[in-house]
Design a protein around this motif. Sequence first.
Motif, PDB file in Angstrom:
ATOM      1  N   PHE A 164      18.419  11.367   4.363  1.00 17.46           N
ATOM      2  CA  PHE A 164      17.752  12.669   4.380  1.00 17.46           C
ATOM      3  C   PHE A 164      16.653  12.717   5.442  1.00 17.46           C
ATOM      4  N   SER A 165      15.876  11.644   5.538  1.00 21.96           N
ATOM      5  CA  SER A 165      14.722  11.630   6.445  1.00 21.96           C
ATOM      6  C   SER A 165      14.969  10.854   7.726  1.00 21.96           C
ATOM      7  N   GLY A 188      17.484  12.853  10.350  1.00 21.04           N
ATOM      8  CA  GLY A 188      18.301  12.762   9.148  1.00 21.04           C
ATOM      9  C   GLY A 188      18.747  14.158   8.738  1.00 21.04           C
ATOM     10  N   GLY A 189      19.263  14.253   7.534  1.00 18.80           N
ATOM     11  CA  GLY A 189      19.790  15.520   7.042  1.00 18.80           C
ATOM     12  C   GLY A 189      18.779  16.646   7.037  1.00 18.80           C
ATOM     13  N   THR A 356      27.233   5.143   5.567  1.00 20.33           N
ATOM     14  CA  THR A 356      26.804   5.676   4.277  1.00 20.33           C
ATOM     15  C   THR A 356      25.790   6.790   4.517  1.00 20.33           C
ATOM     16  N   GLY A 357      25.488   7.558   3.476  1.00 21.48           N
ATOM     17  CA  GLY A 357      24.565   8.682   3.610  1.00 21.48           C
ATOM     18  C   GLY A 357      25.313   9.991   3.818  1.00 21.48           C
ATOM     19  N   GLY A 358      24.712  11.093   3.352  1.00 21.33           N
ATOM     20  CA  GLY A 358      25.382  12.385   3.323  1.00 21.33           C
ATOM     21  C   GLY A 358      25.844  12.913   4.665  1.00 21.33           C
ATOM     22  N   SER A 359      25.095  12.630   5.748  1.00 24.18           N
ATOM     23  CA  SER A 359      25.470  13.180   7.056  1.00 24.18           C
ATOM     24  C   SER A 359      26.744  12.560   7.615  1.00 24.18           C
ATOM     25  N   ASN A 390      32.687   7.257  -1.043  1.00 24.74           N
ATOM     26  CA  ASN A 390      31.732   8.324  -1.355  1.00 24.74           C
ATOM     27  C   ASN A 390      30.371   7.897  -0.806  1.00 24.74           C
ATOM     28  N   PRO A 391      30.037   8.343   0.423  1.00 23.57           N
ATOM     29  CA  PRO A 391      28.806   7.857   1.067  1.00 23.57           C
ATOM     30  C   PRO A 391      27.518   8.300   0.387  1.00 23.57           C
TER      31      PRO A 391
END
Length: 432
Positions: A164-165, A188-189, A356-359, A390-391
């Motif tokens: 996110f950050s 980040g996101g 990994t991570g949403g982005s 599923n990141p």
Amino acid sequence: MTGGSGVVVIDNGGGLLKAGFGGDKDPVAVVPNCIAKSPGTSASSKKWLAADQLQAQDVDVTGMTLRRPIDRGYLINTEVQREVWERVLRSLLQVDPTNSSLLLVEPQFNPPGLQHATDELVFEEFGFSSLYVADAPSLVHLYEASRQPSLFRAQCSLVVDCGFSFTHASPVLQNFTLNYAVRRMDLGGKALTNYLKELVSYRSLNVMDETLLIDDAKEKLCFVSLDVPRDLRLARLSFKDNPFRCSYILPDGITSKKGCVKDLDEARRYYSLPVDGELDQKDGDSDTNKFEDKKKPELSQNEFALTNERFLVPEMLFHPIDLGMNQAGLAECIVRAVQACHPFIQPVLYESIILTGGSTLFPRFAERLQRELRPIVPEDYHVKIIPQENPILGVWRGGSILASSPDFASMCVTKLEYEEMGSARCRRRFFH
């Protein structure tokens, strides 16, 4: 009520909080790590909504004021965090912290002052019986190594976490993150969402206060371009021929409380584009004929159109300098992290790059990264990128495995030890 281990596992992300029990495959809760209130609610009223309450179908997210406990990757507002945890632990997990251990995923390089504030929250506010603090890269490696024999044998990987950050490239060896080699991008996101807000506000209507809605539009509509110059040319075409143009409808607060994509099939037209080069004439003709009866619609007051914004926003991660940010892109960040490691493990790291991570969920993310890396990695090294199943849950699942291991209890700091020795001395046990 609890998983087999009786350990609460919390991946305390800046955007989403994931919480559940050690030994389970999936968390019980995946919720926004923030509190929010609707406009028009007075500051003194107690209409702040927390965590899962923001996901309810009857909640209008338009113009909401957000308060996040985590800013720029670090926990800076423990009051807000306490409210979110209270909601998650009491209502969603239905657990009594005083009878539970906690495995908490904490940001890398967390300053001692913030570590101390976190410990106070865990032991003094909630009264957990014991605590173990883990970092995200080692848990991602642990989870993937449990699924892939080649990673298990190699015992090392490079975890690329687009959070996110921040975005981190972190080498992991034998389940320990090599902190001296970690490289970070200050993107980040959250930055991507803010960039999309600025683009939409400049080109169509003011959405600077619509963080939750623009987040949703970003996740549903943005993708990674494999040929930016070509796609920029295509994005200048008329509505009929433009493969990227689509509309996002804002809620009106009466018939709809959530935003949505106007035409998902139209939004996915870019999938039919060839991977390389220009559209040939035949493709262009068929595309034109298919959509020739469509006239450019008049946008209503509660919707906006996206074209090149859809790929320019994720492009920030690959070429931030093109957008005025004096930073290296993701591929260069990865190479710098690998080069900071011993030459013996460098080829192995290039062969085990875990996303990994949403982005990393943007379509074509892994393929673009492979293309960016190949020219700057030595020719005799293989480059293999491993997207997570599923990141968003990968870190939590690694924590669940660790929390259910036989040695977990001996790795924790107990509440009694914390009270006797204080935060700083207890934290020495968690040096990774």
